[in-house]
Design a protein around this motif. Structure first.
Motif, PDB file in Angstrom:
ATOM      1  N   ALA A   1       4.499   1.727 -34.562  1.00  0.00           N
ATOM      2  CA  ALA A   1       5.560   2.371 -34.273  1.00  0.00           C
ATOM      3  C   ALA A   1       6.841   2.490 -35.328  1.00  0.00           C
ATOM      4  O   ALA A   1       7.322   1.193 -35.751  1.00  0.00           O
ATOM      5  CB  ALA A   1       6.060   2.051 -32.928  1.00  0.00           C
ATOM      6  N   PRO A   2       7.678   3.358 -35.184  1.00  0.00           N
ATOM      7  CA  PRO A   2       8.743   3.432 -36.224  1.00  0.00           C
ATOM      8  C   PRO A   2       9.863   2.430 -35.651  1.00  0.00           C
ATOM      9  O   PRO A   2       9.768   2.175 -34.340  1.00  0.00           O
ATOM     10  CB  PRO A   2       9.350   4.734 -35.873  1.00  0.00           C
ATOM     11  N   ALA A   3      10.899   1.809 -36.361  1.00  0.00           N
ATOM     12  CA  ALA A   3      11.637   0.833 -35.782  1.00  0.00           C
ATOM     13  C   ALA A   3      12.389   1.399 -34.742  1.00  0.00           C
ATOM     14  O   ALA A   3      12.943   2.623 -34.686  1.00  0.00           O
ATOM     15  CB  ALA A   3      12.699   0.577 -37.126  1.00  0.00           C
ATOM     16  N   GLY A   4      12.584   0.588 -33.721  1.00  0.00           N
ATOM     17  CA  GLY A   4      13.322   1.063 -32.381  1.00  0.00           C
ATOM     18  C   GLY A   4      12.692   1.826 -31.490  1.00  0.00           C
ATOM     19  O   GLY A   4      13.230   2.232 -30.354  1.00  0.00           O
ATOM     20  N   ASP A   5      11.299   2.178 -31.890  1.00  0.00           N
ATOM     21  CA  ASP A   5      10.383   2.935 -30.917  1.00  0.00           C
ATOM     22  C   ASP A   5       9.176   2.143 -30.625  1.00  0.00           C
ATOM     23  O   ASP A   5       8.199   2.589 -31.053  1.00  0.00           O
ATOM     24  CB  ASP A   5      10.247   4.290 -31.102  1.00  0.00           C
ATOM     25  N   PRO A   6       9.280   0.839 -29.892  1.00  0.00           N
ATOM     26  CA  PRO A   6       8.097   0.135 -29.716  1.00  0.00           C
ATOM     27  C   PRO A   6       6.869   0.976 -29.113  1.00  0.00           C
ATOM     28  O   PRO A   6       5.678   0.611 -29.307  1.00  0.00           O
ATOM     29  CB  PRO A   6       8.365  -1.151 -28.949  1.00  0.00           C
ATOM     30  N   ALA A   7       7.098   1.749 -28.306  1.00  0.00           N
ATOM     31  CA  ALA A   7       6.283   2.572 -27.487  1.00  0.00           C
ATOM     32  C   ALA A   7       5.432   3.602 -28.422  1.00  0.00           C
ATOM     33  O   ALA A   7       4.503   4.046 -27.853  1.00  0.00           O
ATOM     34  CB  ALA A   7       6.982   3.273 -26.261  1.00  0.00           C
ATOM     35  N   GLY A   8       5.866   3.725 -29.449  1.00  0.00           N
ATOM     36  CA  GLY A   8       5.198   4.727 -30.319  1.00  0.00           C
ATOM     37  C   GLY A   8       4.180   4.406 -31.151  1.00  0.00           C
ATOM     38  O   GLY A   8       3.530   5.211 -31.856  1.00  0.00           O
ATOM     39  N   ALA A   9       3.637   3.218 -30.699  1.00  0.00           N
ATOM     40  CA  ALA A   9       2.450   2.813 -31.535  1.00  0.00           C
ATOM     41  C   ALA A   9       1.320   3.570 -31.267  1.00  0.00           C
ATOM     42  O   ALA A   9       1.150   3.893 -30.021  1.00  0.00           O
ATOM     43  CB  ALA A   9       2.295   1.336 -31.388  1.00  0.00           C
ATOM     44  N   THR A  10       0.477   4.007 -32.231  1.00  0.00           N
ATOM     45  CA  THR A  10      -0.534   4.507 -31.875  1.00  0.00           C
ATOM     46  C   THR A  10      -2.058   3.985 -32.558  1.00  0.00           C
ATOM     47  O   THR A  10      -3.107   4.395 -32.132  1.00  0.00           O
ATOM     48  CB  THR A  10      -0.380   5.953 -32.466  1.00  0.00           C
ATOM     49  N   GLY A  11      -1.787   3.233 -33.453  1.00  0.00           N
ATOM     50  CA  GLY A  11      -2.958   2.439 -34.353  1.00  0.00           C
ATOM     51  C   GLY A  11      -3.818   1.778 -33.300  1.00  0.00           C
ATOM     52  O   GLY A  11      -3.597   1.438 -32.240  1.00  0.00           O
ATOM     53  N   TRP A  12      -5.107   1.010 -33.901  1.00  0.00           N
ATOM     54  CA  TRP A  12      -5.728   0.337 -33.139  1.00  0.00           C
ATOM     55  C   TRP A  12      -5.301  -1.201 -33.251  1.00  0.00           C
ATOM     56  O   TRP A  12      -6.008  -1.920 -32.587  1.00  0.00           O
ATOM     57  CB  TRP A  12      -7.161   0.420 -33.937  1.00  0.00           C
ATOM     58  N   ILE A  13      -4.563  -1.351 -34.066  1.00  0.00           N
ATOM     59  CA  ILE A  13      -3.742  -2.864 -34.131  1.00  0.00           C
ATOM     60  C   ILE A  13      -2.463  -2.883 -33.699  1.00  0.00           C
ATOM     61  O   ILE A  13      -1.854  -1.987 -34.404  1.00  0.00           O
ATOM     62  CB  ILE A  13      -4.394  -3.431 -35.309  1.00  0.00           C
TER      63      ILE A  13
ATOM     64  N   THR B   1       0.732  -3.838 -34.988  1.00  0.00           N
ATOM     65  CA  THR B   1       1.215  -4.389 -36.456  1.00  0.00           C
ATOM     66  C   THR B   1       2.215  -5.442 -36.118  1.00  0.00           C
ATOM     67  O   THR B   1       2.459  -6.348 -37.231  1.00  0.00           O
ATOM     68  CB  THR B   1       1.860  -3.100 -37.118  1.00  0.00           C
ATOM     69  N   ALA B   2       2.992  -5.471 -34.897  1.00  0.00           N
ATOM     70  CA  ALA B   2       3.671  -6.442 -34.932  1.00  0.00           C
ATOM     71  C   ALA B   2       3.174  -7.785 -34.887  1.00  0.00           C
ATOM     72  O   ALA B   2       3.942  -8.934 -34.946  1.00  0.00           O
ATOM     73  CB  ALA B   2       4.591  -6.379 -33.553  1.00  0.00           C
ATOM     74  N   LYS B   3       1.930  -7.999 -34.288  1.00  0.00           N
ATOM     75  CA  LYS B   3       1.127  -9.208 -34.386  1.00  0.00           C
ATOM     76  C   LYS B   3       0.321  -9.474 -35.412  1.00  0.00           C
ATOM     77  O   LYS B   3      -0.334 -10.272 -35.560  1.00  0.00           O
ATOM     78  CB  LYS B   3       0.297  -9.130 -32.953  1.00  0.00           C
ATOM     79  N   LEU B   4       0.449  -8.639 -36.756  1.00  0.00           N
ATOM     80  CA  LEU B   4      -0.433  -8.891 -37.603  1.00  0.00           C
ATOM     81  C   LEU B   4      -0.222 -10.127 -38.411  1.00  0.00           C
ATOM     82  O   LEU B   4      -1.189 -10.666 -38.660  1.00  0.00           O
ATOM     83  CB  LEU B   4      -0.031  -7.756 -38.828  1.00  0.00           C
ATOM     84  N   PRO B   5       1.043 -10.755 -38.488  1.00  0.00           N
ATOM     85  CA  PRO B   5       1.214 -11.890 -39.061  1.00  0.00           C
ATOM     86  C   PRO B   5       0.533 -13.071 -38.241  1.00  0.00           C
ATOM     87  O   PRO B   5      -0.207 -14.067 -38.742  1.00  0.00           O
ATOM     88  CB  PRO B   5       2.820 -12.199 -39.372  1.00  0.00           C
ATOM     89  N   THR B   6       0.570 -13.118 -37.110  1.00  0.00           N
ATOM     90  CA  THR B   6      -0.095 -14.016 -36.051  1.00  0.00           C
ATOM     91  C   THR B   6      -1.488 -13.866 -36.444  1.00  0.00           C
ATOM     92  O   THR B   6      -2.299 -14.826 -36.393  1.00  0.00           O
ATOM     93  CB  THR B   6       0.387 -13.557 -34.688  1.00  0.00           C
ATOM     94  N   LEU B   7      -2.061 -12.785 -36.257  1.00  0.00           N
ATOM     95  CA  LEU B   7      -3.411 -12.734 -36.675  1.00  0.00           C
ATOM     96  C   LEU B   7      -3.997 -13.398 -38.082  1.00  0.00           C
ATOM     97  O   LEU B   7      -4.836 -13.853 -37.987  1.00  0.00           O
ATOM     98  CB  LEU B   7      -3.989 -11.026 -36.615  1.00  0.00           C
TER      99      LEU B   7
ATOM    100  N   LEU C   1       7.448 -11.406 -42.504  1.00  0.00           N
ATOM    101  CA  LEU C   1       7.183 -12.228 -41.478  1.00  0.00           C
ATOM    102  C   LEU C   1       7.683 -11.809 -40.242  1.00  0.00           C
ATOM    103  O   LEU C   1       7.188 -12.287 -39.364  1.00  0.00           O
ATOM    104  CB  LEU C   1       8.278 -13.378 -42.050  1.00  0.00           C
ATOM    105  N   ALA C   2       8.499 -10.725 -40.211  1.00  0.00           N
ATOM    106  CA  ALA C   2       9.093 -10.085 -39.005  1.00  0.00           C
ATOM    107  C   ALA C   2       7.835  -9.252 -38.528  1.00  0.00           C
ATOM    108  O   ALA C   2       7.856  -8.423 -37.577  1.00  0.00           O
ATOM    109  CB  ALA C   2      10.143  -9.246 -39.184  1.00  0.00           C
ATOM    110  N   ALA C   3       6.897  -9.031 -39.230  1.00  0.00           N
ATOM    111  CA  ALA C   3       5.627  -8.305 -38.571  1.00  0.00           C
ATOM    112  C   ALA C   3       5.650  -6.783 -38.846  1.00  0.00           C
ATOM    113  O   ALA C   3       6.241  -6.193 -37.987  1.00  0.00           O
ATOM    114  CB  ALA C   3       5.099  -8.677 -37.357  1.00  0.00           C
ATOM    115  N   GLY C   4       5.081  -6.226 -39.661  1.00  0.00           N
ATOM    116  CA  GLY C   4       4.937  -4.941 -39.654  1.00  0.00           C
ATOM    117  C   GLY C   4       5.757  -3.837 -39.573  1.00  0.00           C
ATOM    118  O   GLY C   4       5.939  -2.877 -38.892  1.00  0.00           O
ATOM    119  N   GLY C   5       7.086  -4.198 -40.285  1.00  0.00           N
ATOM    120  CA  GLY C   5       8.133  -3.538 -40.161  1.00  0.00           C
ATOM    121  C   GLY C   5       9.200  -3.263 -39.036  1.00  0.00           C
ATOM    122  O   GLY C   5       9.741  -2.347 -38.711  1.00  0.00           O
ATOM    123  N   GLY C   6       9.178  -4.097 -38.180  1.00  0.00           N
ATOM    124  CA  GLY C   6       9.797  -4.235 -36.900  1.00  0.00           C
ATOM    125  C   GLY C   6       9.483  -3.163 -35.860  1.00  0.00           C
ATOM    126  O   GLY C   6      10.314  -3.064 -34.884  1.00  0.00           O
ATOM    127  N   GLY C   7       8.024  -2.529 -36.037  1.00  0.00           N
ATOM    128  CA  GLY C   7       7.826  -1.871 -34.925  1.00  0.00           C
ATOM    129  C   GLY C   7       6.721  -2.373 -34.093  1.00  0.00           C
ATOM    130  O   GLY C   7       6.707  -3.526 -33.746  1.00  0.00           O
TER     131      GLY C   7
END
Lengths: 333, 217
Positions: free
Chosen positions: A50-62, A64-70, A324-330
């Protein structure tokens, strides 16, 4: 990106303490860090973040905020398998002496000499809490020891699912010791689902049955000090262990030995010296070194940037923070 | 098979939940919700096992004339009394006049508010005394470390109360902030980092089926 992102998790501290580049007042610039930041934004968007400030806007299969954890988890898995194989081949993996862990066997020995029971408190959380699951693994070791020595082991529990796990662990420990007859089902006692009712029940066991050793290993909350002080007053040797940092001061003040933080998750490896378990300890150490390296890199980059000619423009410290903050803050969080 | 099937189920459920954590959309999300529903069912059923354990052990002690028998009798009476009160209120076995006057949760609410809550508060209030007794032992200046602890504790206490700043010209609260943010905060983060790695290691071992010691043979 992977090398940097892999380390942390552990960067949680850095993330929590530091504002994002945009919040810190960084302006879009044309330098290399700004171009990398822009590229990262694009990469994040292409993954569906999702774009920064719009967490609900994510559409992908992963997410991205959790990518570093993965990535951290995958790296950890790879390291774990590598060191497990090395340990299985006979490569020695040293592990430092931890007095609290040595004290577990010592406490069981003392209870045996005194002819009094051992009390094992597995914390008050449910089985879905990883500390409770780990407590069951330690319980199996404790049960094996008490079965070998012929000492009574009492396990009061707060949750009925934990009760069934505790029964399995104690049964398994007795069988490991070659003494299946040492398993006494009535010594795994469900007391209450309520925190302080359970606490009162355990305190009652300490006062009336006078166990010579109290082992408190698991997830504890406000009842920790009540249990530890009651145990102290009953004259038992006490070993406590938890990864819950808020309860550690109480245990340190009231118990003879305290196993804290990561030591808690090293108990079975330390006591059994199994190659599989030792491998995970070494993998954790390697990851910790990576984390420290990242922290130092972050400090150096942030300091250099603050002293640069244009500290308002994005710097490499912002790039590191972004990774480290994962995928651009979205992400869909 | 008694051992393999639970391990297989653990691995499958662990992978499914992990998948939904990293990709919380569509199928994975639905699967996670389904698994959580199943977990709720298991928790509810397992609650009965706990009650059975409690009743079995208590009855054994009562029939054997154990020294704790009176306590066990009280416990059993409260357990089944509260259950009966709940059933009576839910199924309308109480006189209509009573329900009309007090509502259909009066007995349960009374038991909870007048017995359970005060008892719980009593247990919790013991903490105040235990903190004092534990601090009395821990804050004895027997070694360098204990002296540092004592000094830090004194500074924190002074910094928390207005008179501390009055006596020290504002120094106490500044020292408190330094200790809490830079010393205590750093120490806590270090513990969290180590513990997080331990959680990760244990979780991976369980989800991948490497760790099986929580199951008996």
């Amino acid at each position: 990106m992977p090398t940097v992102a892999l380390g942390l998790l552990l960067a949680l501290g850095l993330q929590a303490g530091a504002p994002a580049a945009s919040e810190a007042g960084a302006q879009p610039g044309s330098g290399a860090p700004a171009r990398v930041l822009a590229w990262l934004e694009e990469a994040d968007a292409s993954l569906g973040g999702a774009p920064a400030g719009d967490p609900a806007g994510a559409t992908g299969w992963i997410d991205t905020a959790k990518l570093p954890t993965l990535i951290t988890a995958l790296l950890f898995g790879l390291l774990m398998f590598r060191y497990q194989r090395r340990a299985a081949r006979g490569v020695e993996i040293p592990i430092r002496r931890i007095p609290g862990l040595d004290a577990i066997d010592e406490a069981i020995g003392r209870a045996t000499e005194m002819g009094r029971p051992v009390l094992y408190v597995p914390g008050i959380d449910e089985i879905k809490e990883i500390q409770t699951i780990y407590s069951m693994m330690i319980l199996r070791h404790v049960a094996r020891k008490t079965a070998e020595f012929g000492t009574t082991l009492i396990v009061p529990v707060r949750d009925s699912i934990v009760m069934t796990f505790a029964e399995e662990a104690v049964k398994g420990g007795c069988m490991d010791a070659g003494r299946p007859d040492a398993f006494v089902k009535d010594n795994i006692r469900y007391l209450s689902n309520e925190q302080f009712a359970y606490c009162a029940g355990v305190a009652g066991i300490m006062a009336r049955e006078k166990p010579a050793a109290n082992l408190m290993l698991g997830m504890f909350f406000a009842e920790s000090l009540i249990l530890a002080e009651t145990g102290f007053m009953s004259g038992a040797i006490q070993v406590a262990g938890t990864a819950k940092q808020h309860q550690l001061p109480f245990f340190v003040a009231a118990c003879d030995y305290t196993i804290m933080g990561e030591e808690y998750f090293a108990v079975t490896a330390y006591l059994t010296r199994e190659p599989n378990l030792l491998g995970t300890i070494r993998a954790g150490d390697v990851l910790k070194i990576l984390a420290v390296a990242l922290l130092v890199a972050g400090i150096v980059l942030a300091t250099v940037h603050a002293l640069s000619a244009d500290p308002a423009a994005p710097g490499w410290a912002d790039v590191l923070r972004k990774l480290l903050a994962a995928g651009g803050g979205g992400g869909s969080a | 098979m008694k051992r393999e099937i639970p391990i297989l189920l653990t691995v499958l459920c662990g992978l499914a939940v992990t998948w939904s954590f990293f990709s919380p959309v569509g199928v994975s999300s639905a699967m996670n919700a389904e698994l959580l529903d199943w977990a709720q069912v298991f928790f509810s059923v397992a609650f009965l096992l706990g009650i059975a354990n409690l009743v079995r052990i208590s009855l054994k002690q009562v029939t054997a004339g154990h020294a704790d028998s009176p306590y066990k009798l009280v416990m059993l009476a409260v357990l089944f009394g509260y259950l009966l009160a709940g059933l009576a209120e839910i199924h309308g076995w109480l006189p209509a006049a009573f329900t009309e006057e007090h509502g259909n949760k009066a007995l349960r609410n009374w038991g909870h508010a007048k017995i359970f809550v005060p008892l719980q508060a009593t247990m919790f209030s013991l903490l105040a005394f235990y903190i004092a007794s534990a601090a009395f032992r821990a804050f004895r200046a027997r070694s360098l470390e204990a002296t540092l602890l004592l000094t830090a504790g004194a500074v924190v206490m002074l910094g928390q109360v207005p008179i501390g700043d009055e006596l020290t010209g504002g120094w106490a609260s500044r020292a408190l902030a330094f200790l809490m943010v830079h010393v205590n905060g750093a120490g806590q983060k270090a513990i969290i980092m180590g513990a997080t790695l331990g959680v990760l290691a244990t979780g991976l071992r369980i989800v991948l089926g490497i760790e099986r010691s929580y199951l008996s043979e």
